[in-house]
Write a protein that holds these residues in place. Sequence first.
Motif, PDB file in Angstrom:
ATOM      1  N   PRO B 219       0.742  -1.155   0.050  1.00  0.00           N
ATOM      2  CA  PRO B 219      -0.028   0.107   0.080  1.00  0.00           C
ATOM      3  C   PRO B 219       0.870   1.006  -0.025  1.00  0.00           C
ATOM      4  O   PRO B 219       1.931   1.099   0.572  1.00  0.00           O
ATOM      5  CB  PRO B 219      -0.738  -0.153   1.311  1.00  0.00           C
ATOM      6  CG  PRO B 219      -0.829  -1.696   1.667  1.00  0.00           C
ATOM      7  CD  PRO B 219       0.589  -1.941   1.116  1.00  0.00           C
ATOM      8  N   THR B 220       0.395   2.323  -0.704  1.00  0.00           N
ATOM      9  CA  THR B 220       1.239   3.477  -0.836  1.00  0.00           C
ATOM     10  C   THR B 220       2.044   3.932   0.426  1.00  0.00           C
ATOM     11  O   THR B 220       3.162   4.296   0.478  1.00  0.00           O
ATOM     12  CB  THR B 220       0.518   4.612  -1.403  1.00  0.00           C
ATOM     13  OG1 THR B 220      -0.198   4.244  -2.361  1.00  0.00           O
ATOM     14  CG2 THR B 220       1.504   5.807  -1.894  1.00  0.00           C
ATOM     15  N   HIS B 221       1.074   4.041   1.499  1.00  0.00           N
ATOM     16  CA  HIS B 221       1.803   4.456   2.840  1.00  0.00           C
ATOM     17  C   HIS B 221       2.732   3.772   3.609  1.00  0.00           C
ATOM     18  O   HIS B 221       3.805   4.114   3.920  1.00  0.00           O
ATOM     19  CB  HIS B 221       0.415   4.760   3.835  1.00  0.00           C
ATOM     20  CG  HIS B 221      -0.557   5.729   3.435  1.00  0.00           C
ATOM     21  ND1 HIS B 221      -1.338   5.420   2.732  1.00  0.00           N
ATOM     22  CD2 HIS B 221      -0.871   6.806   4.185  1.00  0.00           C
ATOM     23  CE1 HIS B 221      -2.259   6.404   2.439  1.00  0.00           C
ATOM     24  NE2 HIS B 221      -1.865   7.319   3.356  1.00  0.00           N
ATOM     25  N   ILE B 222       2.687   2.161   3.377  1.00  0.00           N
ATOM     26  CA  ILE B 222       3.854   1.548   3.695  1.00  0.00           C
ATOM     27  C   ILE B 222       4.851   1.512   2.989  1.00  0.00           C
ATOM     28  O   ILE B 222       6.027   1.445   3.457  1.00  0.00           O
ATOM     29  CB  ILE B 222       2.971  -0.074   3.782  1.00  0.00           C
ATOM     30  CG1 ILE B 222       1.716  -0.161   4.498  1.00  0.00           C
ATOM     31  CG2 ILE B 222       4.149  -1.230   4.317  1.00  0.00           C
ATOM     32  CD1 ILE B 222       1.760  -0.331   6.097  1.00  0.00           C
ATOM     33  N   ALA B 223       4.857   1.853   1.644  1.00  0.00           N
ATOM     34  CA  ALA B 223       5.708   2.057   0.668  1.00  0.00           C
ATOM     35  C   ALA B 223       6.621   3.135   1.187  1.00  0.00           C
ATOM     36  O   ALA B 223       7.863   2.961   1.052  1.00  0.00           O
ATOM     37  CB  ALA B 223       5.320   2.123  -0.677  1.00  0.00           C
ATOM     38  N   VAL B 224       5.831   4.222   1.415  1.00  0.00           N
ATOM     39  CA  VAL B 224       6.909   5.426   1.923  1.00  0.00           C
ATOM     40  C   VAL B 224       7.409   5.206   3.234  1.00  0.00           C
ATOM     41  O   VAL B 224       8.788   5.531   3.293  1.00  0.00           O
ATOM     42  CB  VAL B 224       5.515   6.600   2.125  1.00  0.00           C
ATOM     43  CG1 VAL B 224       6.262   7.769   2.971  1.00  0.00           C
ATOM     44  CG2 VAL B 224       4.969   7.044   0.801  1.00  0.00           C
ATOM     45  N   GLY B 225       6.721   4.656   4.105  1.00  0.00           N
ATOM     46  CA  GLY B 225       7.281   4.182   5.466  1.00  0.00           C
ATOM     47  C   GLY B 225       8.726   3.393   5.188  1.00  0.00           C
ATOM     48  O   GLY B 225       9.694   3.525   5.897  1.00  0.00           O
TER      49      GLY B 225
END
Lengths: 100, 344
Positions: B219-225
């Motif tokens: 998911p985008t948020h997990i990719a960022v973190g």
Amino acid sequence: MMHFAKKIVLGAVALVTAVPSLVWAGGGEKVDQLIIVADTRVINNAFVKYIADLYNTNTLLFAVWAVVLTAVYGAFLGFLMDFIMARTGLDLKSRKLVEH
Amino acid sequence: MDWLYIYMPIAGMDILWPGLVLIGFSVGVIGGFFGMGGAWMVTPGLNILGFPMAFAIGTDIAHIAGKSMVSTMRHSKFGNVDYKLGFVMIIGTMIGIECGAQLIMYLERLGIVGGVVRWVYVVFLALIATMVFYDFYKAEQKKRAGIVEGEKGTEGITWYKTLHKIRIPPMMHFKAAGFTCSAWLPIMVSFATGVLAGFLGIGGGLLRMPALVYLIGCPTHIAVGTDLFEVMISGLYGAFTYSMKGRIELVAVFVMLTGAAIGAQIGTVATKYAKGYGIRILFGCAVLACMVSIILKQYGFSNSAAVVVLGAISIISLYICVIMLRGAAQELRDKKAQQAASRI
């Protein structure tokens, strides 16, 4: 001996001053070949002077200090900001995973 | 106005410290929101401040390591960091970067490295930007047609679903990211992005973030973190190697880091109020700005390239600040209203 040391320091200062133009002239590709020496005569702060001395004399220890200080300062800022943000009243522990 | 200048003990010159804080702040906002280091944004800013270029890259990398640490801590609290995935990917990233660097040295010996690197970079940035915008377009079409897949909402490009069908052992479950796949998938993807990063001489966040989304299925948020966690590790390693070469100005690192710590909080908290596709689209715009600046540089328009990068940074970071402030204000209003309702 003193005269020789003076010459080295002056040479180093001249090199540091010339570095930006040298790098620009070389398109940034010759950076690895430059040797830069910090001029510690004009530094008053003891800790900064210690770091600059290390830079000139012990590269390995300087590198270790650079990594340790960056990590410690990063962690300190992280905890400090966490402390401040916790007082804003925002929920900082959950979020919705919505893609679209 | 002497107090506005700070002495750089190693470079032996005075630098406008509010400028350094501002660069750190903007890159902190953008890096925390997109999950990347942002070295491409820092160098033009340092150039304009008159920072010696001999120290620019090393100083930049050390500041990015510290900044990513602050962002990773915040993302971790949101549950946006999959540490298991991060550690698995580090293996591929490190080997990949080394292979990429060796490839560059080989091309250097052949004498054909010059413009090749920049053009390869441009091609990949163009591909990433196209992919991001095409993905958005496709997702929009699906949404209009009423097609909703999974819990996270409509998605455009779903290449990861095909790649998840590869069942070469060992299979691994990544809890925070919420999927199971062959361990070879993240290793090979991180190896490929690592080779490119090593070849292009960049940190790799710009390549790894979309790879995590489109190829691995985060998911985008997990990719960022998770990407920020990777940037932090590789940044600390980079800080060490550049310090060994004497190419780092520690005072500048700390000044920039102070601004970045504040920016990183804003960027990271803003992800809470943004949908995955909002992050992806802004990321696509940042990639486009980076691409245009490289093309301008290639044709000798260095000043215009700096203007493009600095303009893009200002607009994007301001926009992210607005997202964060609006979202936070709304959340606080809702909270107050809830408290008032519960009292009645």
